[in-house]
Design a protein around this motif. Structure first.
Motif, short mmCIF file in Angstrom:
data_model
loop_
_atom_site.label_atom_id
_atom_site.label_comp_id
_atom_site.label_asym_id
_atom_site.label_seq_id
_atom_site.Cartn_x
_atom_site.Cartn_y
_atom_site.Cartn_z
N HIS A 128 10.15 5.56 -2.38
CA HIS A 128 9.28 4.60 -1.72
C HIS A 128 9.93 3.94 -0.50
CE1 HIS A 128 5.40 2.27 -2.89
NE2 HIS A 128 5.43 2.57 -1.59
N ASP A 143 1.04 0.04 -7.13
CA ASP A 143 2.42 0.23 -7.59
C ASP A 143 2.61 -0.53 -8.90
OD1 ASP A 143 5.24 0.62 -7.65
OD2 ASP A 143 5.39 0.37 -5.48
N ASP A 183 2.26 4.42 -4.98
CA ASP A 183 3.37 4.85 -5.82
C ASP A 183 2.78 5.43 -7.10
OD1 ASP A 183 5.57 5.04 -7.59
OD2 ASP A 183 6.60 3.42 -6.54
#
Length: 328
Positions: free
Chosen positions: A125, A152, A246
């Motif tokens: 990330h 995320d 993510d």
């Protein structure tokens, strides 16, 4: 092969032909609406789970089997606008995180100047920091800071230590340093799906201090999709939007091959995650990324890579829908 139907059938076989992303031509950003980019970087995570640099190759491997049309949007993104696979950001000093982040920024500045909107696959990330250093206050953003739509399990706004196991512009720091640089406006950004691995009870506090709009996974379950989507659309508004996804926001049963699994609390199922992504539909999306795939941990059927490609397809289709709606 001259028969278009036979060619279409062959093109849908992921194991046949040259594996570009979604069968797009390998070309540069000039005169393109969207460019697809691989960012094979994994030294910004700072943990032992470092095979994230294999993510772009894994996605290319399976992406041909993805949908060619978006039924919900009623578009064929590949023919609605001009899309290319630019290949991968080069990392001649791959073990030097700070050098790699600068390489990413330099690479994406050329994309931004060409006016193409990048959709990328990582990589850990930390790549988002390098990308948004180029896009924030750039050509696509019309000199404005970007607003994040950030899905995320973690905040990535780490401020207690100025590095993460030696990586300074790390996978844990980009949400803070981009705000410090003025490249992102936290007050017009959303962080959705946060659920942990907290080491301290104040783990969310840095995000609140910066002004990010936070929806934890617990809050999402209590409020429901429609309410969170409404808040997201109001918060993002007419801002230049960058989506960062993510894969650990998904439940591990959906995406098992990610670098920081969070099994203690149920993550998003794919329909929920796609529903949140579509909160940005019709808004000014200037780019996006899908990060933290660990192909070496994937199931034999490549489910995490396939899921990453499906998420990427949603981003591509939302940008393409905007392109298709513009007058020629």
């Amino acid at each position: 092969m001259t028969d278009p139907y036979q060619k279409s059938m062959m093109d849908n076989l992921y194991w046949w032909g040259i594996p570009t992303m979604f069968r797009c031509p390998n070309e540069g950003p000039e005169n393109k609406d969207i460019v697809l980019v691989g960012v094979p970087h994994s030294t910004g995570n700072g943990t032992t789970e470092r095979d994230q640099h294999l993510g772009p190759r894994a996605l290319r491997h399976v992406s041909a089997v993805q949908r060619r049309v978006h039924s919900a949007f009623g578009i064929d993104p590949w023919n609605s606008c001009k899309i290319s696979d630019m290949g991968d950001v080069p990392f001649p000093r791959a073990n030097d995180n700070e050098h790699c982040i600068q390489q990413i920024t330099d690479f994406y500045k050329a994309i931004d100047q060409a006016g193409a909107r990048p959709v990328s696959v990582g990589g850990d990330h930390s790549i988002t920091g390098g990308i948004v250093q180029a896009l924030g206050r750039g050509t696509l953003a019309q000199n404005e800071p970007v607003s994040f739509l950030h899905l995320d399990a973690h905040t990535d706004v780490f401020t207690k230590v100025d590095h993460f196991l030696g990586a300074r512009k790390s996978a844990a720091h980009w949400g803070a340093y981009l705000a410090d640089q003025g490249q992102v406006d936290p007050t017009r950004s959303m962080q959705i799906g946060l659920r942990g691995h907290p080491r301290s009870l104040d783990w969310l506090q840095p995000s609140y201090d910066y002004g990010y709009n936070i929806v934890t996974m617990k809050e999402f379950r209590e409020r429901g999709l429609a309410d969170v989507v409404a808040q997201t659309r109001e918060t993002l508004g007419d801002r230049p939007i960058y989506i960062t996804f993510d894969l650990d926001c998904l439940d591990p049963t959906v995406a098992p091959a990610v670098s920081n699994l969070e099994p203690g609390e149920k993550g998003f199922d794919i329909d929920e995650a796609v529903g949140i992504l579509r909160a940005a539909r019709g808004l000014n999306i200037i780019g996006g990324d899908v990060v933290c795939m660990m192909p070496t941990k994937d199931s034999p059927n490549n489910i995490t890579a396939l899921t990453a490609a499906a998420v990427m397809f949603e981003m591509i289709s939302m940008i393409a829908e905007n392109c298709a709606s513009k007058p020629l």
